[in-house]
Design a protein around this motif. Sequence first.
Motif, PDB file in Angstrom:
ATOM      1  N   THR A 121       4.378  -2.503   4.226  1.00 35.17           N
ATOM      2  CA  THR A 121       3.719  -3.527   5.037  1.00 35.17           C
ATOM      3  C   THR A 121       2.230  -3.576   4.694  1.00 35.17           C
ATOM      4  N   ILE A 122       1.623  -2.396   4.553  1.00 37.89           N
ATOM      5  CA  ILE A 122       0.187  -2.334   4.255  1.00 37.89           C
ATOM      6  C   ILE A 122      -0.083  -2.870   2.844  1.00 37.89           C
ATOM      7  N   ALA A 123       0.804  -2.542   1.904  1.00 39.41           N
ATOM      8  CA  ALA A 123       0.596  -2.958   0.511  1.00 39.41           C
ATOM      9  C   ALA A 123       0.766  -4.463   0.331  1.00 39.41           C
ATOM     10  N   GLY A 124       1.565  -5.084   1.205  1.00 38.78           N
ATOM     11  CA  GLY A 124       1.811  -6.518   1.047  1.00 38.78           C
ATOM     12  C   GLY A 124       2.494  -6.799  -0.277  1.00 38.78           C
ATOM     13  N   ARG A 125       1.910  -7.677  -1.089  1.00 45.04           N
ATOM     14  CA  ARG A 125       2.552  -8.038  -2.355  1.00 45.04           C
ATOM     15  C   ARG A 125       2.261  -7.025  -3.453  1.00 45.04           C
ATOM     16  N   ARG A 126       1.357  -6.100  -3.195  1.00 45.87           N
ATOM     17  CA  ARG A 126       1.006  -5.132  -4.243  1.00 45.87           C
ATOM     18  C   ARG A 126       2.017  -3.990  -4.310  1.00 45.87           C
ATOM     19  N   ALA A 127       1.990  -3.269  -5.428  1.00 51.87           N
ATOM     20  CA  ALA A 127       2.840  -2.094  -5.571  1.00 51.87           C
ATOM     21  C   ALA A 127       2.367  -1.016  -4.593  1.00 51.87           C
ATOM     22  N   VAL A 128       3.328  -0.346  -3.965  1.00 49.51           N
ATOM     23  CA  VAL A 128       2.989   0.711  -3.005  1.00 49.51           C
ATOM     24  C   VAL A 128       2.368   1.896  -3.740  1.00 49.51           C
ATOM     25  N   GLY A 129       1.228   2.355  -3.243  1.00 48.87           N
ATOM     26  CA  GLY A 129       0.561   3.506  -3.843  1.00 48.87           C
ATOM     27  C   GLY A 129       0.056   4.451  -2.773  1.00 48.87           C
ATOM     28  N   ARG A 130      -0.554   5.535  -3.212  1.00 47.90           N
ATOM     29  CA  ARG A 130      -1.009   6.546  -2.257  1.00 47.90           C
ATOM     30  C   ARG A 130      -1.976   6.024  -1.200  1.00 47.90           C
ATOM     31  N   PRO A 131      -2.905   5.094  -1.546  1.00 53.49           N
ATOM     32  CA  PRO A 131      -3.801   4.590  -0.493  1.00 53.49           C
ATOM     33  C   PRO A 131      -3.035   3.947   0.674  1.00 53.49           C
ATOM     34  N   HIS A 132      -1.896   3.301   0.378  1.00 53.99           N
ATOM     35  CA  HIS A 132      -1.115   2.663   1.440  1.00 53.99           C
ATOM     36  C   HIS A 132      -0.442   3.710   2.318  1.00 53.99           C
ATOM     37  N   PHE A 133       0.042   4.795   1.712  1.00 56.54           N
ATOM     38  CA  PHE A 133       0.592   5.892   2.516  1.00 56.54           C
ATOM     39  C   PHE A 133      -0.511   6.532   3.360  1.00 56.54           C
ATOM     40  N   ALA A 134      -1.696   6.673   2.769  1.00 57.62           N
ATOM     41  CA  ALA A 134      -2.811   7.274   3.504  1.00 57.62           C
ATOM     42  C   ALA A 134      -3.133   6.425   4.736  1.00 57.62           C
TER      43      ALA A 134
END
Length: 280
Positions: A121-134
């Motif tokens: 949800t946080i990443a939106g259209r971008r690839a999920v990465g560590r900043p989104h998990f953070a």
Amino acid sequence: MHIDLHTHTTASDGSLSPQELLARAGQRGVRVLSITDHDSVAAYGKLDGGDAGVRLVAGIEFSTQWRGTEIHIVGLNIRTDDPELQAGIARQQRARAERGERIAARLEKLGVPDPLAGARTIAGRRAVGRPHFARHLVNTGTAKDMSTAFRKYLAAGKPGYARPQWAEPAEIIDWIHAAGGAAVLAHPAHYKLTRTRLGLCLDAFQAAGGDAMEVISGRQDPATTADLAKLCSRRDLLASCGSDYHESRPGGAEPGGFDALPPGVTPVWRDWDLTAVSSE
Ligand code: MN
Ligand code: MN
Ligand code: MN
């Protein structure tokens, strides 16, 4: 001539859209620009530098590793529709997605609620990465801020960390060459390698077919530049330069906001046809 060969847009982790970046670079006097998003050439879809007075050189930044250290390789002056390059991009994007799933599984085991859905949800259209998990760890009250989330959960060796399975440098260099481009070791000073190990890394990069290294990455102190120039010319590598612009922030480099390449190195663009730009 202002040349910036390393920048990011919303096609990866930058804050400006490709059009916005192009306009900003043009306003700042950049005449040759490469957008080098992480494992993506999506920025190049319908982009035309003409309006901003900027010559676009197609590029990309790949993640890989050397002896356990994550390193980045920029590809410059590539044909973005090359099938071998496209297959390589797809493979890196799978590696990124699969790593996200492994991070999510680890966080779930630690009792974090819905890590994958939250990060997506946080990443939106971008690839999920560590900043989104953070960010998800902060949103769920698991960590009090982003840096705590990294320090306690997501940094290498922490319980939420999963090692990415990137392609090897030689494979990435081959994709870049297949697409007609030059392979550039990105920001060599950022890897926190000792000088001896950085020399070994450059030797390995060159042995794998690497063509160039960034002698300037953003706002860099002159001693570092002199040292990198020495490492570069000693190996007959070509030299590149770029801001690694992601967003405007205090102390960060704007597009084109860095020193010129020092004398004694050969620019990576020496064989490129930039006449249409330099005659302006
Ligand atoms: Mn980035
Ligand atoms: Mn990088
Ligand atoms: Mn970068």
